[in-house]
Design a protein around this motif. Structure first.
Motif, mmCIF file in Angstrom:
data_model
loop_
_atom_site.group_PDB
_atom_site.id
_atom_site.type_symbol
_atom_site.label_atom_id
_atom_site.label_comp_id
_atom_site.label_asym_id
_atom_site.label_seq_id
_atom_site.Cartn_x
_atom_site.Cartn_y
_atom_site.Cartn_z
ATOM 1 N N CYS A 117 0.958 -1.157 -0.044
ATOM 2 C CA CYS A 117 0.103 0.043 0.034
ATOM 3 C C CYS A 117 0.927 1.217 -0.049
ATOM 4 C CB CYS A 117 -0.902 0.025 1.114
ATOM 5 S SG CYS A 117 -2.267 -1.059 1.078
ATOM 6 N N PHE A 118 0.524 2.144 -0.619
ATOM 7 C CA PHE A 118 1.140 3.728 -0.909
ATOM 8 C C PHE A 118 2.504 3.419 -1.441
ATOM 9 C CE2 PHE A 118 -1.307 3.607 3.191
ATOM 10 C CZ PHE A 118 -2.396 4.521 2.765
ATOM 11 N N GLU A 119 2.524 2.429 -2.279
ATOM 12 C CA GLU A 119 3.638 2.161 -3.276
ATOM 13 C C GLU A 119 2.949 1.889 -4.491
ATOM 14 O OE1 GLU A 119 7.253 0.882 -0.262
ATOM 15 O OE2 GLU A 119 6.409 -0.671 -1.877
ATOM 16 N N ALA A 120 3.473 1.909 -5.623
ATOM 17 C CA ALA A 120 2.924 1.503 -6.969
ATOM 18 C C ALA A 120 3.964 0.960 -7.891
ATOM 19 C CB ALA A 120 2.144 2.700 -7.531
ATOM 20 N N SER A 121 3.580 -0.040 -8.521
ATOM 21 C CA SER A 121 4.366 -0.661 -9.584
ATOM 22 C C SER A 121 4.683 0.647 -10.952
ATOM 23 C CB SER A 121 4.179 -1.814 -10.283
ATOM 24 O OG SER A 121 2.913 -1.340 -11.005
ATOM 25 N N SER A 122 5.911 0.524 -11.398
ATOM 26 C CA SER A 122 6.224 1.704 -12.602
ATOM 27 C C SER A 122 4.859 1.297 -13.645
ATOM 28 C CB SER A 122 7.332 1.292 -13.129
ATOM 29 O OG SER A 122 7.596 -0.305 -13.575
ATOM 30 N N ALA A 123 4.550 0.029 -14.100
ATOM 31 C CA ALA A 123 3.382 -0.301 -14.693
ATOM 32 C C ALA A 123 1.863 0.466 -14.418
ATOM 33 C CB ALA A 123 3.173 -1.562 -14.786
ATOM 34 N N THR A 124 1.644 0.401 -13.255
ATOM 35 C CA THR A 124 0.727 1.253 -12.760
ATOM 36 C C THR A 124 0.738 2.811 -13.105
ATOM 37 O OG1 THR A 124 0.017 -0.433 -11.034
ATOM 38 C CG2 THR A 124 -0.990 1.929 -10.697
ATOM 39 N N LYS A 125 1.791 3.222 -12.565
ATOM 40 C CA LYS A 125 2.290 4.526 -12.713
ATOM 41 C C LYS A 125 2.255 5.020 -14.216
ATOM 42 C CE LYS A 125 4.998 5.776 -8.597
ATOM 43 N NZ LYS A 125 5.997 6.511 -8.075
ATOM 44 N N PHE A 185 0.054 14.314 -8.604
ATOM 45 C CA PHE A 185 0.758 14.265 -6.988
ATOM 46 C C PHE A 185 1.161 12.765 -6.654
ATOM 47 C CE2 PHE A 185 -0.188 13.981 -2.305
ATOM 48 C CZ PHE A 185 1.025 14.947 -2.068
ATOM 49 N N LEU A 186 0.041 11.973 -6.799
ATOM 50 C CA LEU A 186 0.255 10.545 -6.403
ATOM 51 C C LEU A 186 1.478 9.910 -7.111
ATOM 52 C CD1 LEU A 186 -3.447 9.331 -5.645
ATOM 53 C CD2 LEU A 186 -1.727 10.472 -3.785
ATOM 54 N N ASN A 187 1.374 10.047 -8.288
ATOM 55 C CA ASN A 187 2.440 9.330 -9.162
ATOM 56 C C ASN A 187 3.863 9.980 -8.682
ATOM 57 O OD1 ASN A 187 1.409 7.136 -11.011
ATOM 58 N ND2 ASN A 187 1.770 8.566 -12.955
ATOM 59 N N ALA A 188 3.852 11.146 -8.218
ATOM 60 C CA ALA A 188 5.322 11.633 -8.025
ATOM 61 C C ALA A 188 5.807 11.248 -6.482
ATOM 62 C CB ALA A 188 5.152 13.186 -8.274
ATOM 63 N N SER A 189 4.538 11.188 -5.676
ATOM 64 C CA SER A 189 4.975 10.962 -4.287
ATOM 65 C C SER A 189 5.077 9.457 -3.750
ATOM 66 C CB SER A 189 4.063 11.510 -3.241
ATOM 67 O OG SER A 189 2.584 11.242 -3.751
ATOM 68 N N PHE A 190 4.201 8.610 -4.397
ATOM 69 C CA PHE A 190 4.278 7.287 -4.366
ATOM 70 C C PHE A 190 5.623 6.681 -4.584
ATOM 71 C CE2 PHE A 190 -0.074 5.314 -3.463
ATOM 72 C CZ PHE A 190 -0.422 6.141 -2.616
ATOM 73 N N LEU A 248 -3.966 5.784 -5.809
ATOM 74 C CA LEU A 248 -3.285 4.966 -6.891
ATOM 75 C C LEU A 248 -3.157 3.442 -6.470
ATOM 76 C CD1 LEU A 248 -1.627 6.182 -9.066
ATOM 77 C CD2 LEU A 248 0.441 6.225 -7.683
ATOM 78 N N CYS A 249 -3.156 3.049 -5.057
ATOM 79 C CA CYS A 249 -3.194 1.865 -4.720
ATOM 80 C C CYS A 249 -4.324 1.153 -4.652
ATOM 81 C CB CYS A 249 -2.073 1.488 -3.458
ATOM 82 S SG CYS A 249 -2.598 2.258 -2.037
ATOM 83 N N HIS A 250 -5.425 1.649 -4.992
ATOM 84 C CA HIS A 250 -6.809 0.941 -4.657
ATOM 85 C C HIS A 250 -7.096 -0.026 -5.773
ATOM 86 C CE1 HIS A 250 -11.130 0.588 -4.251
ATOM 87 N NE2 HIS A 250 -11.065 0.949 -3.055
ATOM 88 N N GLN A 251 -7.690 -1.048 -5.460
ATOM 89 C CA GLN A 251 -8.143 -2.031 -6.624
ATOM 90 C C GLN A 251 -8.817 -1.398 -7.670
ATOM 91 O OE1 GLN A 251 -10.512 -6.329 -7.225
ATOM 92 N NE2 GLN A 251 -10.030 -5.601 -4.962
ATOM 93 N N ARG A 252 -9.929 -0.453 -7.570
ATOM 94 C CA ARG A 252 -10.750 0.015 -8.518
ATOM 95 C C ARG A 252 -10.075 1.477 -8.890
ATOM 96 N NH1 ARG A 252 -16.538 0.483 -7.497
ATOM 97 N NH2 ARG A 252 -16.773 0.017 -9.575
ATOM 98 N N LEU A 253 -8.780 1.674 -8.820
ATOM 99 C CA LEU A 253 -8.122 2.960 -9.352
ATOM 100 C C LEU A 253 -8.610 3.245 -10.714
ATOM 101 C CD1 LEU A 253 -6.023 5.124 -9.708
ATOM 102 C CD2 LEU A 253 -4.416 3.298 -10.373
ATOM 103 N N PHE A 254 -8.813 2.412 -11.652
ATOM 104 C CA PHE A 254 -9.185 2.776 -13.137
ATOM 105 C C PHE A 254 -10.639 3.165 -12.991
ATOM 106 C CE2 PHE A 254 -5.081 0.757 -13.582
ATOM 107 C CZ PHE A 254 -4.274 1.946 -13.966
ATOM 108 N N ASP A 255 -11.301 2.352 -12.379
ATOM 109 C CA ASP A 255 -12.955 2.581 -12.026
ATOM 110 C C ASP A 255 -13.135 3.616 -11.599
ATOM 111 O OD1 ASP A 255 -13.618 -0.029 -13.399
ATOM 112 O OD2 ASP A 255 -13.728 -1.041 -11.453
ATOM 113 N N GLN A 256 -12.228 4.182 -10.510
ATOM 114 C CA GLN A 256 -12.533 5.497 -9.925
ATOM 115 C C GLN A 256 -12.274 6.412 -10.794
ATOM 116 O OE1 GLN A 256 -10.495 5.620 -6.335
ATOM 117 N NE2 GLN A 256 -12.102 7.003 -5.429
#
Length: 360
Positions: A117-125, A185-190, A248-256
């Motif tokens: 949580c509160f991290e993201a893969s490069s693919a997600t970003k 902001f999330l992409n840069a800070s996670f 950015l780390c929620h399962q339904r990020l793209f739905d959101q």
């Protein structure tokens, strides 16, 4: 028990600190002082227990299993931390983080497919950035044909966004800007994490913390949003309050993202909770199916049996089993401890019912 920052309770303590959940972990340690030298009491992040003695006989048995192991291997401590960090929302690419834990137990090595949580893969970003670049084109007045040509990898998003947003208005444009600012902001800070191991940085930003530093850019966007919403029913404060959630780390990020664009297109400031719950139900049902089959698979594997109920005969269930219990390999004391702890963690999630955590 190790005290090196990369291992043992200190590592769990760091994660709890970062999650703001240290009080919960300390509470469990205070209730079970005899288990303070163990990892097992730390493995229940995002779960809910009742009563003055929250751990049942099964968890107390896991503590004894851990004690019988003695010196827990480094790889197992890392996977125990992954189990603790499994969130009730499932993570952005669920069920991959769950499957990664199974693979790690089987190979006796943490799997890089896991994301905290509160991290993201490069693919997600990268996927988020592609959507943001497409929205930049909408803000520039690009046609849908131009969108399609420039962003073939997110063509479905392009079609949805163009249809949902409709004709441009000042209010829509500034609302899209505000949403895009939040995501950038999330992409840069996670922390970008493609390795599956917790990156320990006590000075890392905590973008989910209320009252995070304002910026002139954000303040200017919100000032223009208030101007555009003047004399309308659009509630700016309610709209921007949704961005307190770390999408950015929620399962339904793209739905959101899609749902927010649809609301912006209708110039609605907040989502309807009942509607959001209904929209989340299919995802929740799929999630529970993965959980149920995973638990059955672990139980059978631990007992040296095949899962009951003809699960192998159901293609969907067999596919889940192939990614879960089939990955565990021959049992050992360490594997049994980890797998049964994972089963218990999943059971607690199943009791909580995930639909509320998935509604966006």
């Amino acid at each position: 028990m190790r005290t090196h920052p990369n291992y043992g309770p200190s590592r769990f303590g760091y994660y709890a600190h970062r999650m703001g959940a240290w009080i919960q972990a300390r509470h469990y340690r205070d209730i079970y002082p005899d288990a303070q030298d163990c990892i097992t009491p730390f493995m229940w992040g995002f779960t809910v227990f009742d009563g003055d003695r929250p751990f049942d006989d099964e968890i107390l048995g896991l503590i004894e299993m851990e004690r019988a192991i003695g010196d827990v291997p480094d790889w197992a401590i890392d996977i125990a931390l992954q189990i603790d960090a499994l969130p009730h929302c499932g993570q952005v690419n669920f069920p991959e983080p769950l499957y990664a834990v199974f693979r790690g137990i089987g190979r006796e090595e943490p799997d890089p497919g896991y994301t905290f949580c509160f991290e993201a893969s490069s693919a997600t970003k990268d996927a988020v950035e592609q959507r943001l670049l497409a929205l930049d084109r909408w803000l520039d007045g690009a046609t849908v044909q131009d969108w399609r040509r420039r962003f073939p990898d997110v063509s479905a998003f392009v079609e949805h966004a163009y249809s949902a947003l409709g004709a441009s208005t000042d209010l829509k444009r500034v609302a899209v800007e505000r949403m895009a600012w939040h995501l950038r902001f999330l992409n840069a800070s996670f922390t970008t994490n493609d390795g599956g191991l917790l990156s320990i940085d006590m000075n890392a930003p905590r973008p989910w913390t209320p009252g995070r530093p304002e910026t002139g850019e954000r303040e200017e966007i919100e000032r223009r949003l208030r101007e555009a919403a003047e004399d309308t029913a659009f509630d700016v404060d309610r709209f921007i309050s949704e961005f307190d959630h770390p999408w950015l780390c929620h399962q339904r990020l793209f739905d959101q993202i899609n749902a927010t664009l649809a609301r912006i297109g209708r110039e609605e400031s907040a989502y309807d909770w009942d509607e959001a719950v209904e929209a989340a139900k299919p995802t929740a049902e799929e999630m529970c199916r993965v959980y149920d089959v995973s638990m059955a698979g672990i139980t059978a594997w631990a007992e040296g049996d095949e899962p009951d109920g003809g699960l192998r005969d159901a293609p969907e269930a067999d596919a889940i089993l192939s990614e879960t219990c089939d990955r565990l390999g021959p049992p050992t004391d360490v594997k049994l401890w980890l797998a049964l702890a994972l089963r218990k963690k999943i059971e607690r999630f199943r009791i909580q019912e995930p639909v509320g955590a998935l509604a966006v």
